[in-house]
Design a protein around this motif. Structure first.
Motif, PDB file in Angstrom:
ATOM      1  N   VAL A 157      18.153   5.506  67.327  1.00  0.00           N
ATOM      2  CA  VAL A 157      18.682   4.242  67.851  1.00  0.00           C
ATOM      3  C   VAL A 157      18.846   4.326  69.369  1.00  0.00           C
ATOM      4  O   VAL A 157      18.458   3.405  70.115  1.00  0.00           O
ATOM      5  CB  VAL A 157      20.030   3.898  67.174  1.00  0.00           C
ATOM      6  N   PHE A 158      19.405   5.421  69.838  1.00  0.00           N
ATOM      7  CA  PHE A 158      19.612   5.597  71.281  1.00  0.00           C
ATOM      8  C   PHE A 158      18.282   5.524  72.031  1.00  0.00           C
ATOM      9  O   PHE A 158      18.142   4.797  73.026  1.00  0.00           O
ATOM     10  CB  PHE A 158      20.308   6.934  71.527  1.00  0.00           C
ATOM     11  N   VAL A 159      17.278   6.260  71.554  1.00  0.00           N
ATOM     12  CA  VAL A 159      15.970   6.262  72.215  1.00  0.00           C
ATOM     13  C   VAL A 159      15.329   4.876  72.145  1.00  0.00           C
ATOM     14  O   VAL A 159      14.720   4.407  73.116  1.00  0.00           O
ATOM     15  CB  VAL A 159      15.056   7.334  71.575  1.00  0.00           C
ATOM     16  N   SER A 160      15.476   4.200  71.017  1.00  0.00           N
ATOM     17  CA  SER A 160      14.896   2.858  70.859  1.00  0.00           C
ATOM     18  C   SER A 160      15.505   1.873  71.844  1.00  0.00           C
ATOM     19  O   SER A 160      14.802   1.017  72.410  1.00  0.00           O
ATOM     20  CB  SER A 160      15.097   2.351  69.420  1.00  0.00           C
ATOM     21  N   VAL A 161      16.832   1.952  72.053  1.00  0.00           N
ATOM     22  CA  VAL A 161      17.496   1.059  73.004  1.00  0.00           C
ATOM     23  C   VAL A 161      16.948   1.268  74.404  1.00  0.00           C
ATOM     24  O   VAL A 161      16.626   0.309  75.121  1.00  0.00           O
ATOM     25  CB  VAL A 161      19.029   1.289  72.981  1.00  0.00           C
ATOM     26  N   ILE A 162      16.785   2.514  74.805  1.00  0.00           N
ATOM     27  CA  ILE A 162      16.301   2.806  76.157  1.00  0.00           C
ATOM     28  C   ILE A 162      14.847   2.392  76.305  1.00  0.00           C
ATOM     29  O   ILE A 162      14.453   1.773  77.309  1.00  0.00           O
ATOM     30  CB  ILE A 162      16.472   4.307  76.486  1.00  0.00           C
ATOM     31  N   GLU A 163      14.017   2.713  75.314  1.00  0.00           N
ATOM     32  CA  GLU A 163      12.587   2.429  75.429  1.00  0.00           C
ATOM     33  C   GLU A 163      12.291   0.933  75.326  1.00  0.00           C
ATOM     34  O   GLU A 163      11.349   0.437  75.964  1.00  0.00           O
ATOM     35  CB  GLU A 163      11.814   3.197  74.351  1.00  0.00           C
ATOM     36  N   SER A 164      13.072   0.204  74.526  1.00  0.00           N
ATOM     37  CA  SER A 164      12.831  -1.240  74.374  1.00  0.00           C
ATOM     38  C   SER A 164      13.513  -2.052  75.479  1.00  0.00           C
ATOM     39  O   SER A 164      13.165  -3.212  75.714  1.00  0.00           O
ATOM     40  CB  SER A 164      13.307  -1.720  73.002  1.00  0.00           C
ATOM     41  N   GLY A 165      14.514  -1.464  76.125  1.00  0.00           N
ATOM     42  CA  GLY A 165      15.154  -2.113  77.259  1.00  0.00           C
ATOM     43  C   GLY A 165      16.389  -2.917  76.959  1.00  0.00           C
ATOM     44  O   GLY A 165      17.074  -3.374  77.873  1.00  0.00           O
ATOM     45  N   SER A 166      16.698  -3.132  75.691  1.00  0.00           N
ATOM     46  CA  SER A 166      17.901  -3.900  75.364  1.00  0.00           C
ATOM     47  C   SER A 166      18.338  -3.611  73.936  1.00  0.00           C
ATOM     48  O   SER A 166      17.534  -3.134  73.113  1.00  0.00           O
ATOM     49  CB  SER A 166      17.661  -5.405  75.514  1.00  0.00           C
ATOM     50  N   ILE A 167      19.594  -3.903  73.644  1.00  0.00           N
ATOM     51  CA  ILE A 167      20.122  -3.702  72.304  1.00  0.00           C
ATOM     52  C   ILE A 167      19.461  -4.652  71.316  1.00  0.00           C
ATOM     53  O   ILE A 167      19.114  -4.270  70.194  1.00  0.00           O
ATOM     54  CB  ILE A 167      21.656  -3.877  72.302  1.00  0.00           C
ATOM     55  N   SER A 168      19.246  -5.907  71.734  1.00  0.00           N
ATOM     56  CA  SER A 168      18.639  -6.882  70.825  1.00  0.00           C
ATOM     57  C   SER A 168      17.197  -6.501  70.487  1.00  0.00           C
ATOM     58  O   SER A 168      16.764  -6.626  69.332  1.00  0.00           O
ATOM     59  CB  SER A 168      18.693  -8.287  71.434  1.00  0.00           C
ATOM     60  N   ALA A 169      16.457  -6.012  71.476  1.00  0.00           N
ATOM     61  CA  ALA A 169      15.069  -5.594  71.221  1.00  0.00           C
ATOM     62  C   ALA A 169      15.035  -4.370  70.312  1.00  0.00           C
ATOM     63  O   ALA A 169      14.185  -4.252  69.415  1.00  0.00           O
ATOM     64  CB  ALA A 169      14.362  -5.304  72.541  1.00  0.00           C
ATOM     65  N   ALA A 170      15.958  -3.452  70.539  1.00  0.00           N
ATOM     66  CA  ALA A 170      16.029  -2.258  69.689  1.00  0.00           C
ATOM     67  C   ALA A 170      16.396  -2.637  68.260  1.00  0.00           C
ATOM     68  O   ALA A 170      15.877  -2.065  67.296  1.00  0.00           O
ATOM     69  CB  ALA A 170      17.040  -1.276  70.258  1.00  0.00           C
ATOM     70  N   ALA A 171      17.309  -3.622  68.118  1.00  0.00           N
ATOM     71  CA  ALA A 171      17.720  -4.073  66.788  1.00  0.00           C
ATOM     72  C   ALA A 171      16.527  -4.608  66.011  1.00  0.00           C
ATOM     73  O   ALA A 171      16.358  -4.334  64.816  1.00  0.00           O
ATOM     74  CB  ALA A 171      18.810  -5.135  66.916  1.00  0.00           C
ATOM     75  N   GLU A 172      15.698  -5.401  66.683  1.00  0.00           N
ATOM     76  CA  GLU A 172      14.501  -5.949  66.023  1.00  0.00           C
ATOM     77  C   GLU A 172      13.524  -4.838  65.660  1.00  0.00           C
ATOM     78  O   GLU A 172      12.889  -4.866  64.606  1.00  0.00           O
ATOM     79  CB  GLU A 172      13.837  -6.954  66.971  1.00  0.00           C
ATOM     80  N   GLN A 173      13.428  -3.840  66.525  1.00  0.00           N
ATOM     81  CA  GLN A 173      12.483  -2.740  66.314  1.00  0.00           C
ATOM     82  C   GLN A 173      12.854  -1.887  65.107  1.00  0.00           C
ATOM     83  O   GLN A 173      11.987  -1.489  64.324  1.00  0.00           O
ATOM     84  CB  GLN A 173      12.413  -1.875  67.579  1.00  0.00           C
ATOM     85  N   VAL A 174      14.141  -1.608  64.942  1.00  0.00           N
ATOM     86  CA  VAL A 174      14.558  -0.708  63.857  1.00  0.00           C
ATOM     87  C   VAL A 174      15.060  -1.464  62.632  1.00  0.00           C
ATOM     88  O   VAL A 174      15.451  -0.849  61.639  1.00  0.00           O
ATOM     89  CB  VAL A 174      15.650   0.278  64.343  1.00  0.00           C
ATOM     90  N   GLY A 175      15.080  -2.797  62.710  1.00  0.00           N
ATOM     91  CA  GLY A 175      15.472  -3.578  61.551  1.00  0.00           C
ATOM     92  C   GLY A 175      16.961  -3.619  61.293  1.00  0.00           C
ATOM     93  O   GLY A 175      17.389  -3.628  60.127  1.00  0.00           O
TER      94      GLY A 175
END
Length: 298
Positions: free
Chosen positions: A10-28
């Motif tokens: 989750v931490f890496v996804s937030v940084i790589e996607s640039g936002s919490i909302s984008a990371a949320a969509e990425q990891v479901g």
């Protein structure tokens, strides 16, 4: 409390996607779930990884350090999963086999070259022991056991069975004569086992049943030793076909009293521990050796 791999992801996804909302969509997950995961991770590490505002996120120095390590750990985990998945489709790794000396010498060793050619990534380790071993204690993957199995918590797979023959060398029979009845064996030198009384019960029909208990004039603990004694002309022996078929074919040993043989066959089993799916390297070996044992069915 230690960080979990899903929290690292989750931490890496937030940084790589640039936002919490984008990371949320990425990891479901929901943005609030992502935010809670980040807060929980920071609480576990007792440090701030990301300075968050309504407009932007910035990694702290600790966050930059942690990001680098987290990426490395996740990459290693991906590599491990990929390797394990590959091993489920390509047999590989060390395979420790234990068997009594006669079985190892006559039913495994002759086929090692063929097995290794088929499965070059399996590293065979062959150990012989004429006694029952503890698989865990001896770091053994598979043990081959001849005869009736005792009750056990181990998993067992039947590999077939092998007839028992009454045998003697031509030299012995030339000197002492060939017995033509079961009763005539009393006048001959019989070779038997020092341990496990049932191994000295020969599959011969006589007035009292279809198993003859013999009193050996010469005894040994290993079937291979008995075979060598018989080849040397020391007496009559009862041995399994899997270890004597070549001796019979080449007339080094001769089958006697075939009409009195009750037809008993020694069961052959592979025993192993299995917590879940059987490792492919073990499965391949069992399938391979079972086909080879079919050659000893007669």
């Amino acid at each position: 409390m230690k960080a979990r791999s899903d929290e690292l992801q989750v931490f890496v996804s937030v940084i790589e996607s640039g936002s919490i909302s984008a990371a949320a969509e990425q990891v479901g997950q929901t943005p609030s779930a992502i935010s809670r995961t980040l807060s929980r991770l920071e609480a576990k590490l007792e440090t701030t990884l990301i300075n968050r505002t309504t407009r932007r996120m910035d990694l702290t120095e600790e966050g930059k350090f942690f990001l680098e390590k987290a990426k490395h750990i996740l990459a290693q985990m991906d590599d491990l999963e990929e390797r394990l998945s590959l091993r489920q489709h390509t047999p590989a790794g060390r395979l420790r086999i234990n068997a009594a000396s006669p079985f190892m010498l006559h039913a495994v060793v002759p086929y090692v070259a063929e097995f290794r050619a088929l499965y070059p990534d399996i590293l065979l380790e062959l150990n012989s022991n004429d006694l029952i071993i503890d698989l865990l204690e001896q770091s053994t993957d598979v043990a081959i056991r001849i005869g009736t199995l005792a009750d056990s918590t181990l998993h067992a797979r039947s590999l077939g069975s092998s007839p028992l023959n009454i045998l003697a060398s031509p030299a012995y029979l030339k000197t002492h004569g060939t017995p033509t009845t079961v009763e005539a064996l009393a006048d001959h030198s019989l070779i038997g086992f020092t341990q496990t009384e049932t191994l000295n019960h020969w599959p011969l029909r006589h007035a009292e049943g279809d198993r003859l208990q013999i009193q050996p004039a010469l005894s040994a603990s290993s079937g291979e030793t008995l075979r060598q004694l018989a080849l040397a002309g020391e007496g009559i022996v009862c041995l399994s076909h899997f270890m004597t078929h070549e001796d019979i074919r080449l007339k080094r040993l001769q089958v006697i009293l075939p009409e009195a043989n009750s037809g008993y066959r020694q069961p052959i089993h592979a025993v192993y521990y299995r917590n879940s799916q059987l490792a492919l390297r073990i499965q391949c070996f069992l399938d391979f050796i079972q086909k080879k044992l079919a050659n000893y069915a007669a």
